[in-house]
Design a protein around this motif. Structure first.
Motif, PDB file in Angstrom:
ATOM      1  N   ARG A  56       0.858  -1.182   0.000  1.00 41.88           N
ATOM      2  CA  ARG A  56       0.000   0.000   0.000  1.00 41.88           C
ATOM      3  C   ARG A  56       0.895   1.233   0.000  1.00 41.88           C
ATOM      4  N   GLY A  57       0.517   2.230  -0.791  1.00 42.96           N
ATOM      5  CA  GLY A  57       1.198   3.512  -0.727  1.00 42.96           C
ATOM      6  C   GLY A  57       2.450   3.641  -1.561  1.00 42.96           C
ATOM      7  N   THR A 111       4.487   4.863  -4.300  1.00 41.55           N
ATOM      8  CA  THR A 111       4.352   5.911  -5.298  1.00 41.55           C
ATOM      9  C   THR A 111       5.501   6.894  -5.143  1.00 41.55           C
ATOM     10  N   ARG A 119      -1.927  -2.500 -10.615  1.00 40.46           N
ATOM     11  CA  ARG A 119      -3.002  -1.538 -10.417  1.00 40.46           C
ATOM     12  C   ARG A 119      -4.397  -2.146 -10.584  1.00 40.46           C
ATOM     13  N   THR A 122      -5.477   5.714  -7.092  1.00 35.81           N
ATOM     14  CA  THR A 122      -5.303   6.649  -5.987  1.00 35.81           C
ATOM     15  C   THR A 122      -4.343   7.773  -6.357  1.00 35.81           C
ATOM     16  N   GLY A 167      -1.005   6.360  -1.528  1.00 35.95           N
ATOM     17  CA  GLY A 167      -2.215   5.594  -1.761  1.00 35.95           C
ATOM     18  C   GLY A 167      -3.463   6.374  -1.403  1.00 35.95           C
ATOM     19  N   ASP A 168      -4.335   5.759  -0.584  1.00 40.60           N
ATOM     20  CA  ASP A 168      -5.598   6.380  -0.201  1.00 40.60           C
ATOM     21  C   ASP A 168      -5.403   7.673   0.580  1.00 40.60           C
ATOM     22  N   PHE A 206      -6.327  -0.939  -1.921  1.00 42.95           N
ATOM     23  CA  PHE A 206      -5.356  -2.006  -2.123  1.00 42.95           C
ATOM     24  C   PHE A 206      -5.791  -3.280  -1.409  1.00 42.95           C
TER      25      PHE A 206
END
Length: 600
Positions: A406-407, A409, A447, A470, A491-492, A530
């Motif tokens: 998660r996250g 990026t 993705r 996201t 992420g979110d 995710f």
């Protein structure tokens, strides 16, 4: 207000990103008379090398930009769709899956980053592909210093690599050992891939645009696509616990081209206009949150938001992200978006923000429509998903031993002396997402895990559809002129941490660096994008620098407060341009000791 470093200012150009080497490469291009688009592409390719646990060549790139000639924001969509073989019948009925796995070949969409970056360079840049790609090739071949998070990520998935993904083990492990922080990492296979693409591009002749189009074809219709199709046909383990082959083909890649689109724009206050990606992404959530907060007091003392502000922002986030679950996706009715970001709809939703923390997921009814949540969410299945308190962090990955993350990026922002402005949040194809394709030196993204395996939803899996990403860069105009570009990994949390930045900068009066450094927060009270799609009603994650009194007051109001530590949330960067004087400014996040801004 305490700040970790000064906001930098100048008149020539500014680059800010999540890694100092990318910022330096972008600045080198600006110093060589390149424009913001040239610099952004160079920095984007360097990020694929130096933050491989967060993005890679097999990923995607959404970017917002405005040119010196045309102040209207535009969106570059470098997000590939689901392959032709990615059907509900195959995933759900034939394979018996309830969710798309978070790793492996079934989670792969068509890689979009290469075509996206090259389209942007062709249409708005001035440099040749070799001039902007040379920095990334140099780091891939000659080596780059590994940051600590690369080591911890690889160490977490080491068993997966050695037991199931041997090609990844060959690239990222040395005699079974993970790379030492600060030691040089190399990826010669990736450098070879880029050099071969350059050779095919330059064989097309001397014209810059012709070379870029040739390089795009060499990727999507040549040796890269052929290698991808061959490799994904061999089943590999994913985090469903089974081995699966992929459905991505060379034809899927040949059929894809990056595109431009009109972004959502929302007028805020007297002179600000915010541009975001449209309803197929998470982007409108920031506009919705800001709409909900219009008319509510925003208070800052010594650079720190008061408890009323944090409470209102968290409750606004819950409402906006509940709407995301019901309404956002590539199959959404386009008319829904105008209602979602309207002041009338926000006014009706604002009445739901009370003195106590809400513990419900409450999507609204824009335009009188009836909201529908995915069955997985409506039945509370995500409430049963395993929770990982370490997943609150700075936009680095929360990685399980089987690779789901998660996250993951990166982010970059660039502005030049002419007034060109670019903000991009590249992602996908991180080293733990799927097995490395050995002859190419990179892996594919994951993705597609953001699709639902259920018919009739805005984000249902279907061939040719884009996942509800996201990834959410932001560009803002002041008085109709591009003035601010910003964003973050996470992420979110991206559009929540950007809300913290916006409130601190626009309403709290803090400069770019102070606003990035200001204590941040977010809520986890909605389903994650995710795998395994977990959520925690009432959860409020906050940096301890908000102060014990504020945190205690938030607990008194019913929030389930998790103290994340002093410096834990977000990896923001930002650049700005004063529309009247042309003065340029930039700042980058100090959390994680990686992000830097450069400029003069």
């Amino acid at each position: 207000m305490f700040t970790t470093r000064p906001e930098i200012a100048g008149t020539h150009g500014m680059v800010a990103s999540t890694h100092w080497l990318a910022s330096a490469a972008g600045m080198a291009v600006l110093e060589d008379d390149g424009n913001a688009f040239d610099a952004a592409v160079a920095a984007g390719f360097v990020l694929q090398v130096v933050e491989p646990h967060l993005n890679g060549p097999g990923g995607e790139v959404p970017a917002l930009f405005a040119t010196a000639e045309d102040p209207r924001p535009r969106a570059l969509c470098g997000q590939g769709p689901a392959p032709a073989g990615a059907t509900l019948g195959h995933y759900r009925d034939e394979l018996g899956l309830e969710l798309v796995p978070g790793t492996g070949f079934l989670a792969t969409t068509v890689p979009g980053a290469w075509d996206g970056w090259l389209l942007l360079l062709r249409d708005h840049g001035t440099k040749t592909l070799r001039e902007v790609l040379k920095y990334a090739i140099g780091y891939a071949r000659g080596g780059f210093p590994a940051v600590e998070k690369i080591r911890t990520t690889i160490d977490t998935v080491r068993a997966m690599f050695t037991e199931h993904w041997p090609t990844s083990a060959q690239l990222w492990l040395t005699d079974g050992a993970t790379p030492a922080p600060g030691g040089l990492l190399r990826n010669p296979a990736l450098a070879d891939t880029w050099e071969r693409l350059l050779a095919e591009a330059e064989a097309a002749g001397a014209g810059r645009e012709a070379q870029l189009d040739a390089a795009r074809r060499a990727w999507s219709q040549g040796f890269v696509a052929e290698a991808v199709e061959k490799f994904v046909a061999t089943p590999h383990r994913d985090n469903s616990g089974r081995d699966h082959a992929g459905v991505l083909t060379a034809q899927d890649m040949a059929d894809y081209q990056a595109t431009y689109e009109e972004p959502l724009t929302a007028e805020l206050g007297e002179d600000w206009t915010l541009a975001k990606f449209g309803i197929w992404t998470q982007g409108p959530a920031l506009a919705q949150q800001l709409r909900l907060l219009e008319g509510l007091p925003v208070g800052y003392q010594d650079g720190i938001a008061d408890a009323d502000t944090v409470h209102a922002a968290v409750e606004a986030a819950k409402l906006a992200f509940a709407d995301r679950e019901a309404w956002y996706g590539d199959s959404a009715d386009p008319a829904v978006l105008a209602d979602l970001v309207s002041r009338e709809y926000a006014a009706s939703r604002r009445e739901l923000i009370g003195d106590r923390a809400s513990l419900e997921l409450r999507p609204g009814a824009p335009g009188g429509r009836t909201p529908v949540l995915p069955r997985y969410v409506a039945e509370g299945r995500g409430l049963e998903a395993p929770k990982d308190p370490s997943g609150v962090g700075i936009g680095e990955p929360t990685v399980s031993p089987t690779g789901e993350s998660r996250g993951d990026t990166v982010h970059l922002d660039v502005v030049d002396r002419w007034g060109n402005m670019v903000t991009a949040t590249p992602s996908g194809g991180w080293l733990q997402s799927s097995p490395t394709i050995p002859e190419l030196g990179f892996c594919l993204g994951s993705r597609a895990q953001m699709f639902w395996l259920e018919e009739g939803l805005p984000d249902s899996l279907a061939p040719g559809k884009r996942p509800r990403i996201t990834l959410s860069p932001s560009l803002a105009l002041r008085g109709g002129v591009p003035a601010l570009a910003f964003g973050t990994p996470g992420g979110d949390q991206q559009d929540q941490w950007q809300l913290c930045f916006w409130l601190a900068h626009v309403h709290g009066g803090l400069n770019l660096q102070e606003a990035i450094d200001a204590p941040a927060w977010h809520t986890g009270a909605f389903p994650a994008s995710f795998y395994p799609r977990g959520w925690e009603p009432g959860r409020l994650v906050a940096e301890s620098r908000l102060g014990a009194d504020r945190l205690d007051e938030l607990r008194r109001r019913g929030h389930d407060v998790l103290d994340a530590g002093e410096w834990a949330l977000g990896r923001l960067s930002a650049v700005s341009r004063d529309p009247e004087t042309g003065l340029l400014r930039a700042a980058a996040n100090a959390r994680g000791a990686q992000g830097y801004a450069a400029g003069r």
